[in-house]
Design an enzyme around this catalytic site. Structure first.
Site, PDB file in Angstrom:
ATOM      1  CB  THR A 167      45.743  16.674  36.465  1.00 42.94           C
ATOM      2  OG1 THR A 167      46.068  15.348  36.054  1.00 42.94           O
ATOM      3  CG2 THR A 167      44.909  17.348  35.391  1.00 42.94           C
ATOM      4  CB  CYS A 177      42.880  34.995  72.102  1.00 39.31           C
ATOM      5  SG  CYS A 177      42.395  34.465  73.764  1.00 39.31           S
ATOM      6  CD  GLN A 208      49.112  40.288  51.954  1.00 35.81           C
ATOM      7  OE1 GLN A 208      48.441  41.173  51.436  1.00 35.81           O
ATOM      8  NE2 GLN A 208      48.550  39.302  52.647  1.00 35.81           N
ATOM      9  CB  THR A 238      51.339  27.714  51.811  1.00 39.78           C
ATOM     10  OG1 THR A 238      50.830  28.732  52.678  1.00 39.78           O
ATOM     11  CG2 THR A 238      51.993  26.619  52.650  1.00 39.78           C
ATOM     12  CG  HIS A 296      43.645  33.864  48.490  1.00 37.32           C
ATOM     13  ND1 HIS A 296      43.275  34.367  49.711  1.00 37.32           N
ATOM     14  CD2 HIS A 296      44.847  33.273  48.679  1.00 37.32           C
ATOM     15  CE1 HIS A 296      44.214  34.092  50.609  1.00 37.32           C
ATOM     16  NE2 HIS A 296      45.178  33.434  49.999  1.00 37.32           N
ATOM     17  CG  ASN A 309      51.240  39.041  56.586  1.00 41.09           C
ATOM     18  OD1 ASN A 309      52.472  39.009  56.611  1.00 41.09           O
ATOM     19  ND2 ASN A 309      50.503  38.455  57.513  1.00 41.09           N
TER      20      ASN A 309
END
Length: 379
Positions: A238, A324, A180, A73, A202, A152
């Site tokens: 840093t 939802c 991805q 992001t 990740h 994705n």
């Protein structure tokens, strides 16, 4: 209850044991700041440089073209906002697709609210952008095009080489969100012909909280954060050394096992698909049948919703093609852009495999999904 099977690797992946071991010393004993000019700092700087080189090697870049960030992001924001700011004197027209991740959609919406014009290209029924549509959308004032490499949700791969070439030939920068795809399939920035590329740790067994942005040498970019001069002055703060080391270790691991891993995942994915299709008449496939991630299977189960199907397979961790909100179910924006019928979208389940996924786990999942679907559609 049978053991839980995790098939949501497009959402996140477990940290590989070798990655964790590489990170461990830098989480405690070796705590120096890479900017410090003493043995602790110099050791940290060496580790950071080695990690940067490993990430660069994975995507065919040079180490000085890699910027460490906190996430995909952040990388997308830096690429889009930074490039737009740097090029605003040349033009204020931007191009993207209708199936981008929110971390691309929202920065572009911010730019649109600030005076830039954003054109969104449609996709076909498989989720692909037609290069001819991009060619028609390009204008003299187009300064940046941003189109993801792999979706994705459905795994569809965009024809990035065919998209990037005409954009760059007309003077526009080309950014690709490859969060991805990196680590799942071979990715080479020079073969793709892109100026900016985003990756996320990740998604290929590094920890959450570390990402990177590839910036081709000479590509104009304005920092969006202000502080000291880390990362070539483009990303102050840093460096997260232990996590950068983890990203480097994950990049080395990915380089070692690609493309063999891609082939194994593709074989497992197709075997699972065949098992389900043989038992479930009318089972649909979302995304391109060939040009897609080898680990991704987006399936539309007839006469049920993905939500109720997963509720009846509690041993499976996977995602659905709808969301939802306030008691109402809405279909995925990606599936809507592809023209998928609402009933098919609501019945969608995404199964995304990982490096540790076993045949036995997939057999368990297939049996569970088939039994749940039959139970839900018996009447």
């Amino acid at each position: 209850m049978p053991p839980l099977v995790y098939l949501d690797h497009n959402a996140t992946t477990p940290i590989a044991p070798s990655v964790l071991e590489a990170m461990r010393p830098w989480l405690y004993e070796r705590f120096g700041n890479p900017a410090s000019d003493h043995p602790f700092g110099r050791a940290a700087r060496t580790a950071l440089d080695q990690a940067r080189a490993a990430v660069a090697a994975l995507i065919g870049a040079t180490p000085d073209e890699i910027l460490f960030t906190a996430s995909a992001t952040e990388s997308n924001n830096l690429a889009l906002l930074g490039a737009a700011q740097a090029l605003k004197a040349r033009g204020r027209h931007l191009i993207t697709s209708a199936v981008e991740h929110p971390s691309v959609v929202q920065p572009l919406a911010h730019l649109a609210a600030s005076g830039w014009e954003v054109s969104r290209l449609p996709v076909d029924g498989h989720g692909r952008v037609d290069p001819a549509d991009l060619a028609r959308a390009l204008r003299p004032d187009t300064v940046l095009v941003s189109i993801m490499h792999a979706n994705n949700e459905v795994g569809t791969l965009q024809p990035i080489t065919e998209l990037a070439a005409p954009a760059r030939s007309q003077g526009a920068l080309f950014h690709v969100d490859a969060a991805q795809s990196v680590g799942k399939i071979p990715v080479d920035v020079n073969a793709l012909g892109v100026d900016l590329l985003t990756l996320a740790g990740h998604k290929f067994q590094a920890p959450k909280g570390i990402g990177a942005l590839y910036r081709r040498a000479g590509t104009p970019l304005t920092p969006i954060l202000h502080g000291a001069g880390q990362e070539g002055g483009l990303r102050p703060g840093t460096e997260n050394l232990a996590y950068a080391v983890g990203l480097g270790a994950a990049a080395r691991l990915a380089a070692e096992r690609l493309p063999a891993l891609s082939e194994r995942l593709r074989s497992q994915r197709d075997r699972l698909h065949a098992q389900l299709a043989a038992a479930i008449p009318g089972l649909g496939l979302n995304g391109h049948p060939e040009a897609r991630l080898p680990n991704t299977l987006s399936l539309a189960f007839p006469r049920v919703t993905g939500r109720e199907l997963l509720a009846h397979t509690p041993n499976l961790a996977a995602s659905i093609g709808s969301a939802c909100h306030a008691g109402e179910t809405t279909i995925s924006g990606v599936l809507a852009a592809m023209g998928v019928e609402p009933a098919q979208a609501l019945g969608t389940v995404r199964l995304s495999l990982g490096a540790e996924t076993t045949e036995a786990e997939l057999d368990t999942v297939a049996a569970a999904l088939i039994a749940a679907w039959r139970g839900l559609t018996a009447n």
